[in-house]
Design a protein around this motif. Sequence first.
Motif, PDB file in Angstrom:
ATOM      1  N   SER A 154      -4.151   4.878  -2.430  1.00 52.69           N
ATOM      2  CA  SER A 154      -5.193   4.767  -1.852  1.00 52.69           C
ATOM      3  C   SER A 154      -6.547   3.939  -2.129  1.00 52.69           C
ATOM      4  N   ALA A 155      -6.560   4.005  -3.822  1.00 53.90           N
ATOM      5  CA  ALA A 155      -7.604   2.705  -4.491  1.00 53.90           C
ATOM      6  C   ALA A 155      -7.222   1.534  -4.956  1.00 53.90           C
ATOM      7  N   SER A 156      -5.858   1.728  -4.743  1.00 52.01           N
ATOM      8  CA  SER A 156      -5.168  -0.068  -5.061  1.00 52.01           C
ATOM      9  C   SER A 156      -5.864  -0.662  -3.670  1.00 52.01           C
ATOM     10  N   ARG A 157      -5.536  -0.006  -2.816  1.00 50.84           N
ATOM     11  CA  ARG A 157      -6.144  -0.604  -1.206  1.00 50.84           C
ATOM     12  C   ARG A 157      -7.670  -0.770  -1.234  1.00 50.84           C
ATOM     13  N   ALA A 158      -8.469   0.138  -1.957  1.00 51.32           N
ATOM     14  CA  ALA A 158     -10.311  -0.118  -1.575  1.00 51.32           C
ATOM     15  C   ALA A 158     -10.030  -1.507  -2.468  1.00 51.32           C
ATOM     16  N   ALA A 159      -9.365  -1.310  -3.917  1.00 52.54           N
ATOM     17  CA  ALA A 159      -9.386  -2.421  -4.613  1.00 52.54           C
ATOM     18  C   ALA A 159      -9.052  -3.786  -4.268  1.00 52.54           C
ATOM     19  N   MET A 160      -7.895  -3.925  -3.176  1.00 55.06           N
ATOM     20  CA  MET A 160      -7.636  -5.277  -2.291  1.00 55.06           C
ATOM     21  C   MET A 160      -8.557  -5.362  -1.407  1.00 55.06           C
ATOM     22  N   VAL A 161      -9.139  -4.509  -0.338  1.00 55.40           N
ATOM     23  CA  VAL A 161     -10.911  -4.415   0.773  1.00 55.40           C
ATOM     24  C   VAL A 161     -11.749  -5.106  -0.762  1.00 55.40           C
ATOM     25  N   TRP A 162     -11.954  -4.583  -1.745  1.00 52.13           N
ATOM     26  CA  TRP A 162     -12.687  -5.733  -2.801  1.00 52.13           C
ATOM     27  C   TRP A 162     -12.697  -6.850  -2.859  1.00 52.13           C
ATOM     28  N   ALA A 187     -16.174  -2.029   3.993  1.00 51.51           N
ATOM     29  CA  ALA A 187     -15.909  -2.516   2.429  1.00 51.51           C
ATOM     30  C   ALA A 187     -16.788  -1.785   1.742  1.00 51.51           C
ATOM     31  N   THR A 188     -17.407  -0.850   1.872  1.00 55.67           N
ATOM     32  CA  THR A 188     -18.466  -0.092   1.778  1.00 55.67           C
ATOM     33  C   THR A 188     -17.625   0.948   1.452  1.00 55.67           C
ATOM     34  N   LEU A 189     -17.282   1.330   3.204  1.00 54.28           N
ATOM     35  CA  LEU A 189     -16.116   2.685   3.307  1.00 54.28           C
ATOM     36  C   LEU A 189     -15.368   2.898   2.549  1.00 54.28           C
ATOM     37  N   ALA A 190     -14.281   1.778   2.300  1.00 49.85           N
ATOM     38  CA  ALA A 190     -13.066   1.370   1.640  1.00 49.85           C
ATOM     39  C   ALA A 190     -13.639   1.689   0.139  1.00 49.85           C
ATOM     40  N   LEU A 191     -14.292   1.426  -0.708  1.00 47.05           N
ATOM     41  CA  LEU A 191     -14.176   1.744  -1.438  1.00 47.05           C
ATOM     42  C   LEU A 191     -14.649   3.445  -1.854  1.00 47.05           C
ATOM     43  N   VAL A 192     -15.914   4.026  -1.602  1.00 44.55           N
ATOM     44  CA  VAL A 192     -16.013   5.194  -1.321  1.00 44.55           C
ATOM     45  C   VAL A 192     -14.533   6.133  -1.442  1.00 44.55           C
ATOM     46  N   SER A 193     -14.006   5.802  -0.176  1.00 46.81           N
ATOM     47  CA  SER A 193     -13.278   6.116   0.197  1.00 46.81           C
ATOM     48  C   SER A 193     -12.302   6.502  -0.509  1.00 46.81           C
ATOM     49  N   GLY A 194     -11.314   5.366  -0.802  1.00 44.35           N
ATOM     50  CA  GLY A 194     -10.427   5.051  -2.198  1.00 44.35           C
ATOM     51  C   GLY A 194     -11.045   6.002  -3.235  1.00 44.35           C
ATOM     52  N   THR A 195     -12.200   5.565  -4.186  1.00 44.03           N
ATOM     53  CA  THR A 195     -12.650   6.239  -5.111  1.00 44.03           C
ATOM     54  C   THR A 195     -12.762   7.651  -5.210  1.00 44.03           C
ATOM     55  N   VAL A 196     -13.093   8.046  -3.978  1.00 48.75           N
ATOM     56  CA  VAL A 196     -13.167  10.238  -3.532  1.00 48.75           C
ATOM     57  C   VAL A 196     -11.641  10.148  -3.761  1.00 48.75           C
ATOM     58  N   VAL A 197     -10.996   9.807  -2.751  1.00 52.77           N
ATOM     59  CA  VAL A 197      -9.573  10.334  -2.732  1.00 52.77           C
ATOM     60  C   VAL A 197      -9.153  10.234  -4.489  1.00 52.77           C
ATOM     61  N   PHE A 198      -8.895   8.871  -5.149  1.00 50.62           N
ATOM     62  CA  PHE A 198      -8.741   9.195  -5.953  1.00 50.62           C
ATOM     63  C   PHE A 198      -8.777  10.052  -7.518  1.00 50.62           C
ATOM     64  N   VAL A 199     -10.108  10.118  -7.966  1.00 49.40           N
ATOM     65  CA  VAL A 199     -10.830  10.756  -8.498  1.00 49.40           C
ATOM     66  C   VAL A 199     -10.502  13.108  -8.032  1.00 49.40           C
ATOM     67  N   ALA A 200     -10.388  13.039  -6.677  1.00 45.06           N
ATOM     68  CA  ALA A 200     -10.064  14.764  -6.480  1.00 45.06           C
ATOM     69  C   ALA A 200      -8.566  14.368  -6.514  1.00 45.06           C
TER      70      ALA A 200
END
Length: 260
Positions: A154-162, A187-200
């Motif tokens: 999840s987080a690596s694909r958020a980085a990809m979108v960033w 882009a904001t949705l990807a960053l927020v969702s990827g970060t939250v999912v990763f940390v959790a």
Amino acid sequence: MQISDYIDDLVRATGFLSRLPMPARHFEDHDGSLSRASGMAPMAGIVIALCPGLVALLLSAADANAALTAILCLMVLIGVTGALHEDGLADCADALGARGGRDKMLDIMKDSRIGTYGVLALLLSVSLRAVALIIILSVAGGWGAFFVLLAVASASRAAMVWHWNTLPSARSNGVAAAVGAPEEGAATLALVSGTVVFVALVTFAAGIVAALFGLALLAAAARRWTTMVRSRLGGHTGDTIGATQQISETVCLTTLALLL
């Protein structure tokens, strides 16, 4: 947006980023753009990682060897994505490793053949990820590996979108240009969702310290790669977007394994 819009975007993002069969009705009257659907890339990563994650769970429950389990997980992951991101990593390694200007590097990325730099990049990426998964399986068990695989996907694909959103397109044609740039909200949705999912998920599997360090190193790697691409190419391509995912995933898995 309605719930149905998010479902459409998730299906479209998953269909683009993997070889998983997706219901055709979600693509009817769609122009092929991923500008909005890119926001669901981190969630698509979770769908993609479910397959290798289940392999980790089942083989761990059967008390299978950790090394064999890790290799099989990577095989399934690569099969699900069709080596889409690995191809980008190899092309970028060949292009940026060659001597020459921007135009030559872009030409090398178009070449379907793989060179020495590409082979070495793939060897290092697969080796690091395999060893990291072996350590994670040995220390955190099947469930720990399951949650880590989902979190990193999840987080690596958020980085990809960033990366995709931060840089302009290096070409007027090509896959990345054809599907459009991510919308700002996506882009904001990807960053927020990827970060939250990763940390959790990583906190649950390995603790908050590992989660924060893993996220920090992933972000640093994606930022450094993006800076290099901006300097050398002046913008993103489909290959640099895929390479962002691979670099982020490899760095993050390696970091988490070192911290366990």
